[in-house]
Design a protein around this motif. Structure first.
Motif, short mmCIF file in Angstrom:
data_model
loop_
_atom_site.label_atom_id
_atom_site.label_comp_id
_atom_site.label_asym_id
_atom_site.label_seq_id
_atom_site.Cartn_x
_atom_site.Cartn_y
_atom_site.Cartn_z
N LYS A 32 -2.97 -0.86 -3.66
CA LYS A 32 -4.35 -1.29 -3.37
C LYS A 32 -5.36 -0.25 -3.83
CE LYS A 32 -3.62 -4.44 0.53
NZ LYS A 32 -3.79 -4.63 2.00
N ASP A 56 -3.07 4.11 7.85
CA ASP A 56 -3.83 2.96 8.35
C ASP A 56 -3.00 1.68 8.25
OD1 ASP A 56 -5.97 4.62 8.85
OD2 ASP A 56 -7.04 4.11 7.00
N ALA A 57 -2.27 1.53 7.14
CA ALA A 57 -1.48 0.31 6.93
C ALA A 57 -0.35 0.19 7.96
CB ALA A 57 -0.92 0.29 5.51
N ALA A 100 0.07 -0.35 0.14
CA ALA A 100 -1.08 0.51 0.42
C ALA A 100 -1.44 1.37 -0.80
CB ALA A 100 -0.78 1.41 1.62
N ALA A 155 -4.29 5.98 3.54
CA ALA A 155 -4.14 4.53 3.37
C ALA A 155 -2.83 4.04 3.97
CB ALA A 155 -4.23 4.17 1.89
N ILE A 156 -1.76 4.81 3.79
CA ILE A 156 -0.47 4.42 4.36
C ILE A 156 -0.52 4.51 5.88
CG2 ILE A 156 1.98 5.04 4.53
CD1 ILE A 156 1.80 6.08 1.64
#
Length: 413
Positions: free
Chosen positions: A165, A35-36, A162, A32-33
């Motif tokens: 979320k 992608d962020a 991230a 997630a990080i």
């Protein structure tokens, strides 16, 4: 002003839950990080520009370390994805045996707890460090330098958002969002909450941390890296390796700073090697023996041999044999990375045995001293000390060990 004690307490409390987090959830967080970071590329570049614009008068080497580009942002994201692919060391059974008492004893890898990292200039450290700590179940407290405050603040914000979320408490990542220098000393007093501190920067930072920390320190000196060209060596190979080690990225700690050449091959080695270095824009400082074969020589001082240039400057010295080369390296080195170019098996063995540095290379560039290149996914630093880890600090180096003893009503007689 940031309340350092409360920040550290929050990290410590969060570390207990993080230490028990599943590998799949940790990997989900890292992805997630990653992608962020890509999704917020423009925001990161804009914040980084605020830092670089305010420091335009600084030298080019410093600005290079501070500057983020699209490719470097992509590399940060990819680094996290590489960590995802690596096996989680937490919970690994290192040894297992049955004691005379009947206890089943296992030595198991466990997180260190809370890791504090104090670093300068390079904002990519924010992501590399956080990624490694998450994977190893360690809370982390990030204390970046004031020069990169906007870049680091942006990266921290992206990471926190991230994580949150995903519905996960993000307190295992903390950031000292204040440039007040007194906060560094305050952080070093938090031995009750920080299990280990890692300084990443110059000798002044290392000295400050070692003199004031109330917790264990994993420290790194600078990278005054050497390569020795033996009299029995392939000069084509030597030239290629030296050029890569010096020129490929001269502002990093694993770049070549000191070149030693056996005196018996000066007449062949100096013109060949120096010509290629000169083409690449390298300024050469050398001793009088080497200068006989190089008309543009600047004579080196004794201080030059201790210097980590972190630029396109190289110091060169002639040595009478491999023993003199080893003595010179062990006297002048910071214990980071050294190399030998040789076809002589006995000399190679002597060099790799006697050179007292964290990484020793045979017929290869010193530029490989890096967590990514060693297959660690990333690194939290390069340790030049001997306890508890040395060289690039990857996942396993960010764990400790604990013993789990299982009995069946077992008592000691």
């Amino acid at each position: 002003m940031v309340d350092i004690k409360e920040l550290c307490k929050a990290a410590k409390t969060a570390s207990y839950n993080l230490s028990a987090m599943s590998e799949s959830l940790k990997n989900q967080i890292l992805t997630a990080i990653a992608d962020a970071i890509i999704d917020n590329k423009d925001y990161i570049l804009a914040q980084n520009k605020l830092d670089t614009d305010s420091l335009k008068g600084r030298d080019s080497a410093f600005l290079d370390r501070l500057t983020l580009t699209e490719s470097r942002i992509k590399a940060m994201s990819n680094g996290l994805l590489e960590i995802v692919k690596l096996p989680d060391p937490v919970g690994e059974v290192v040894e297992k045996w049955t004691a005379a008492s009947g206890l089943e004893i296992s030595k198991v890898r466990a997180p260190l707890g809370v890791i504090g990292v104090i670093y300068e200039a390079r904002p990519n450290v924010t992501i590399d460090v956080a990624g490694l700590c998450i994977k190893t179940g360690n809370s982390v407290i990030l204390r970046g330098g004031s020069d990169a405050i906007n870049s680091n603040r942006a990266l921290y914000k992206i990471m926190k958002e991230a994580i949150e979320k995903l519905g996960v408490d993000s307190n295992f990542i903390q950031f000292v969002n204040d440039t007040d220098r007194s906060l560094t000393n305050e952080m070093l007093k938090q031995g009750d909450y920080i299990d280990v501190i890692i300084p990443r920067g110059g000798d002044k930072l290392k000295k400050l941390v070692l003199e004031n920390a109330t917790m264990p320190v994993i420290a790194s000196s600078g990278g005054n890296c050497h390569i020795y060209v033996d009299n029995d060596s392939d000069l084509d190979m030597a030239t290629k390796v030296i050029l890569n080690a010096k020129v490929q990225r001269p502002t990093v700690c694993n770049a070549l700073e000191q070149l030693l050449i056996n005196k018996d091959i000066l007449d062949k080695a100096v013109p060949k090697i120096f010509a290629e270095l000169e083409k690449a824009g390298v300024k050469i400082k050398c001793d009088k023996e080497c200068a006989k074969y190089y008309e543009n020589a600047e004579i080196a001082t004794e201080e030059d041999y201790f210097e980590e240039h972190i630029s396109l400057v190289l110091t060169v010295k002639s040595v009478s044999d491999i023993d003199c080369a080893i003595d010179h390296i062990n006297t002048h080195s910071t214990g980071h990375s050294e190399g030998i170019i040789s076809n002589n098996i006995d000399n190679i063995k002597k060099f790799t045995t006697k050179v007292d540095s964290g990484c020793v290379y045979v017929n290869a560039s010193t530029r490989f001293t890096d967590g990514f290149e060693f297959g660690f996914g990333a690194e939290i630093g390069i340790s030049t000390q001997k306890l508890h880890a040395r060289g690039p600090l990857g996942l396993k180096q960010l764990t400790s060990e604990k013993y789990i003893a299982v009995g069946n009503g077992t008592i000691r007689k």
